[in-house]
Design a protein around this motif. Structure first.
Motif, PDB file in Angstrom:
ATOM      1  N   LYS A 171       0.842  -1.187   0.000  1.00  0.00           N
ATOM      2  CA  LYS A 171       0.000   0.000   0.000  1.00  0.00           C
ATOM      3  C   LYS A 171       0.880   1.240   0.000  1.00  0.00           C
ATOM      4  O   LYS A 171       1.532   1.561   0.988  1.00  0.00           O
ATOM      5  CB  LYS A 171      -0.917  -0.001   1.220  1.00  0.00           C
ATOM      6  CG  LYS A 171      -1.891  -1.172   1.246  1.00  0.00           C
ATOM      7  CD  LYS A 171      -2.764  -1.150   2.492  1.00  0.00           C
ATOM      8  CE  LYS A 171      -3.719  -2.338   2.516  1.00  0.00           C
ATOM      9  NZ  LYS A 171      -4.558  -2.337   3.734  1.00  0.00           N
ATOM     10  N   GLU A 174      -0.839   3.941  -4.432  1.00  0.00           N
ATOM     11  CA  GLU A 174      -1.812   2.994  -4.957  1.00  0.00           C
ATOM     12  C   GLU A 174      -1.636   1.682  -4.208  1.00  0.00           C
ATOM     13  O   GLU A 174      -0.725   1.533  -3.395  1.00  0.00           O
ATOM     14  CB  GLU A 174      -1.606   2.785  -6.463  1.00  0.00           C
ATOM     15  CG  GLU A 174      -1.778   4.034  -7.297  1.00  0.00           C
ATOM     16  CD  GLU A 174      -1.587   3.767  -8.785  1.00  0.00           C
ATOM     17  OE1 GLU A 174      -2.577   3.462  -9.467  1.00  0.00           O
ATOM     18  OE2 GLU A 174      -0.430   3.851  -9.240  1.00  0.00           O
ATOM     19  N   ILE A 175      -2.511   0.736  -4.481  1.00  0.00           N
ATOM     20  CA  ILE A 175      -2.407  -0.582  -3.856  1.00  0.00           C
ATOM     21  C   ILE A 175      -1.940  -1.584  -4.910  1.00  0.00           C
ATOM     22  O   ILE A 175      -2.571  -1.746  -5.958  1.00  0.00           O
ATOM     23  CB  ILE A 175      -3.751  -1.039  -3.260  1.00  0.00           C
ATOM     24  CG1 ILE A 175      -4.177  -0.083  -2.139  1.00  0.00           C
ATOM     25  CG2 ILE A 175      -3.636  -2.466  -2.715  1.00  0.00           C
ATOM     26  CD1 ILE A 175      -5.510  -0.420  -1.514  1.00  0.00           C
ATOM     27  N   ARG A 177      -0.434  -5.601  -5.780  1.00  0.00           N
ATOM     28  CA  ARG A 177      -0.454  -6.988  -5.322  1.00  0.00           C
ATOM     29  C   ARG A 177       0.511  -7.814  -6.161  1.00  0.00           C
ATOM     30  O   ARG A 177       0.479  -7.746  -7.389  1.00  0.00           O
ATOM     31  CB  ARG A 177      -1.866  -7.577  -5.411  1.00  0.00           C
ATOM     32  CG  ARG A 177      -2.864  -6.961  -4.440  1.00  0.00           C
ATOM     33  CD  ARG A 177      -4.264  -7.529  -4.636  1.00  0.00           C
ATOM     34  NE  ARG A 177      -5.163  -7.074  -3.583  1.00  0.00           N
ATOM     35  CZ  ARG A 177      -5.782  -5.903  -3.593  1.00  0.00           C
ATOM     36  NH1 ARG A 177      -5.600  -5.065  -4.606  1.00  0.00           N
ATOM     37  NH2 ARG A 177      -6.575  -5.554  -2.592  1.00  0.00           N
ATOM     38  N   ILE A 190      -1.875  -3.664 -10.085  1.00  0.00           N
ATOM     39  CA  ILE A 190      -2.025  -2.398  -9.370  1.00  0.00           C
ATOM     40  C   ILE A 190      -3.488  -1.989  -9.456  1.00  0.00           C
ATOM     41  O   ILE A 190      -4.021  -1.825 -10.566  1.00  0.00           O
ATOM     42  CB  ILE A 190      -1.115  -1.297  -9.960  1.00  0.00           C
ATOM     43  CG1 ILE A 190       0.361  -1.669  -9.777  1.00  0.00           C
ATOM     44  CG2 ILE A 190      -1.407   0.050  -9.293  1.00  0.00           C
ATOM     45  CD1 ILE A 190       1.328  -0.692 -10.403  1.00  0.00           C
ATOM     46  N   GLY A 191      -4.126  -1.839  -8.300  1.00  0.00           N
ATOM     47  CA  GLY A 191      -5.558  -1.557  -8.294  1.00  0.00           C
ATOM     48  C   GLY A 191      -6.298  -2.664  -9.009  1.00  0.00           C
ATOM     49  O   GLY A 191      -6.106  -3.843  -8.724  1.00  0.00           O
ATOM     50  N   ASP A 192      -7.111  -2.283  -9.984  1.00  0.00           N
ATOM     51  CA  ASP A 192      -7.776  -3.281 -10.823  1.00  0.00           C
ATOM     52  C   ASP A 192      -7.385  -3.108 -12.292  1.00  0.00           C
ATOM     53  O   ASP A 192      -8.121  -3.478 -13.197  1.00  0.00           O
ATOM     54  CB  ASP A 192      -9.300  -3.187 -10.661  1.00  0.00           C
ATOM     55  CG  ASP A 192      -9.854  -1.797 -11.005  1.00  0.00           C
ATOM     56  OD1 ASP A 192      -9.043  -0.895 -11.340  1.00  0.00           O
ATOM     57  OD2 ASP A 192     -11.084  -1.613 -10.934  1.00  0.00           O
ATOM     58  N   LYS A 193      -6.182  -2.563 -12.507  1.00  0.00           N
ATOM     59  CA  LYS A 193      -5.727  -2.251 -13.865  1.00  0.00           C
ATOM     60  C   LYS A 193      -5.056  -3.463 -14.509  1.00  0.00           C
ATOM     61  O   LYS A 193      -3.839  -3.494 -14.722  1.00  0.00           O
ATOM     62  CB  LYS A 193      -4.761  -1.064 -13.838  1.00  0.00           C
ATOM     63  CG  LYS A 193      -5.365   0.214 -13.253  1.00  0.00           C
ATOM     64  CD  LYS A 193      -4.300   1.298 -13.100  1.00  0.00           C
ATOM     65  CE  LYS A 193      -4.840   2.519 -12.409  1.00  0.00           C
ATOM     66  NZ  LYS A 193      -3.761   3.512 -12.115  1.00  0.00           N
TER      67      LYS A 193
END
Length: 320
Positions: A171, A174-175, A177, A190-193
């Motif tokens: 975090k 941006e967030i 994963r 990154i995010g839902d991108k």
């Protein structure tokens, strides 16, 4: 000849002395600190009946996991045949000499060897009490902390060597994963991108320098595209690109800067290579540097390099 005065030399030695401690920078004891005696050893393990030991109550720690041997300035860690291993700076070790700043992974705890100038001693009983308090304040023993303390590349090296599975959530602004399977990175987001692609997302997350991290449980999500290179190879390429990007970054526009086509374009378009034409089109279609970076399968480094060329040759310009 002058005779040295023993008490003067002894005072100098005391003034230069250092005491060492292990600082918890991740895990259920995060924020705690355990002092190391100048001489002797401590055993680290899950068992509560270890005399003068450091007790870490968690499943991934063996009853007698490792020991640390101190002899003046020499600090050595030795694995005691633990089930899940002892790791120093991402490398699994049987025995290793430690230096200040080294990071040790035992179970879900990451510890950092720190020193205190002047031989300052931390009270061991007080340290144990603080560790117990830190552990009671956490509801789980997940591996978490700040990436200022443990940068993302270092975390990934630790996870690769220890063959961890799970989702590393970072975090920052941006967030991000990063998905791991037995220590191997197989996806990043990154995010839902999802349109960024896992490699571009991975490269960006690796570059983040501030924020929080937590290693969560393995994901059941399935992805159409997975990364299939070893984590070490992914990191090497990512860090190479990051170094190159930072080298040209002072000459690049700000991320939110508008980018416009020159009017008229004096330089001939036929001189441009295909990727340079693609970046020219990105600049025209998306209008800002950030959106241009997001709008192509090319890496951020490739887009930035081509955009810098287009700016210098007069194909595009920064907008007002």
């Amino acid at each position: 000849m002058f005779e040295r005065t023993p008490d003067i030399w002894e005072k100098a030695a005391v003034g230069e002395a250092k005491s060492y401690a292990l600082k918890f920078i991740s895990g259920k004891y995060q924020g705690g600190e355990f002092p190391l005696r100048a001489q002797g050893e401590i055993v680290i393990g899950r068992s509560s009946d270890i005399p003068n030991g450091m007790v870490l109550v968690e499943d991934m720690v063996s009853r007698r996991h490792a020991k640390i041997i101190c002899s003046g300035a020499n600090v050595v860690i030795q694995d005691l045949g633990s089930t899940n291993g002892t790791f120093v700076n991402g490398e699994k070790v049987k025995k290793a000499r430690l230096k200040e700043g080294d990071r040790i992974l035992i179970g879900t705890s990451i510890l950092k060897l720190t020193s205190k100038a002047g031989g300052q001693v931390v009270d061991e009983a007080q340290a144990k009490s603080m560790m117990a308090k830190k552990a009671s304040q956490r509801q789980d023993s997940s591996m978490s902390g700040r990436i200022e303390d443990v940068p993302v590349p270092d975390l990934l090296q630790l996870f690769q060597t220890s063959k961890r599975s799970g989702v590393l959530v970072v975090k920052s602004k941006e967030i991000g994963r990063i998905y791991l399977r037995n220590g191997l990175v197989y996806y990043a987001l990154i995010g839902d991108k999802h349109e960024l692609g896992p490699m571009k997302a991975f490269n960006r997350i690796v570059a983040w320098e501030r924020g929080l991290f937590e290693l969560g449980a393995p994901s059941q999500e399935e992805f159409m595209i997975e990364l299939d290179e070893p984590t070490e190879a992914l990191l090497m390429e990512s860090l190479r690109q990051l170094d190159e990007y930072r080298r040209i970054e002072p000459d690049l526009p700000a991320l939110n800067s508008p980018i416009e086509l020159e009017s008229p374009i004096a330089a001939p378009l036929r001189d441009l290579k295909p990727d340079q034409l693609d970046v020219l089109q990105l600049a025209h279609n998306f209008g800002t540097f950030q959106e241009a970076l997001n709008g192509s399968d090319l890496s951020d480094l490739e887009i930035a390099t081509h955009l810098l060329f287009l700016l210098k040759k007069g194909y595009v310009r920064e907008g007002a």
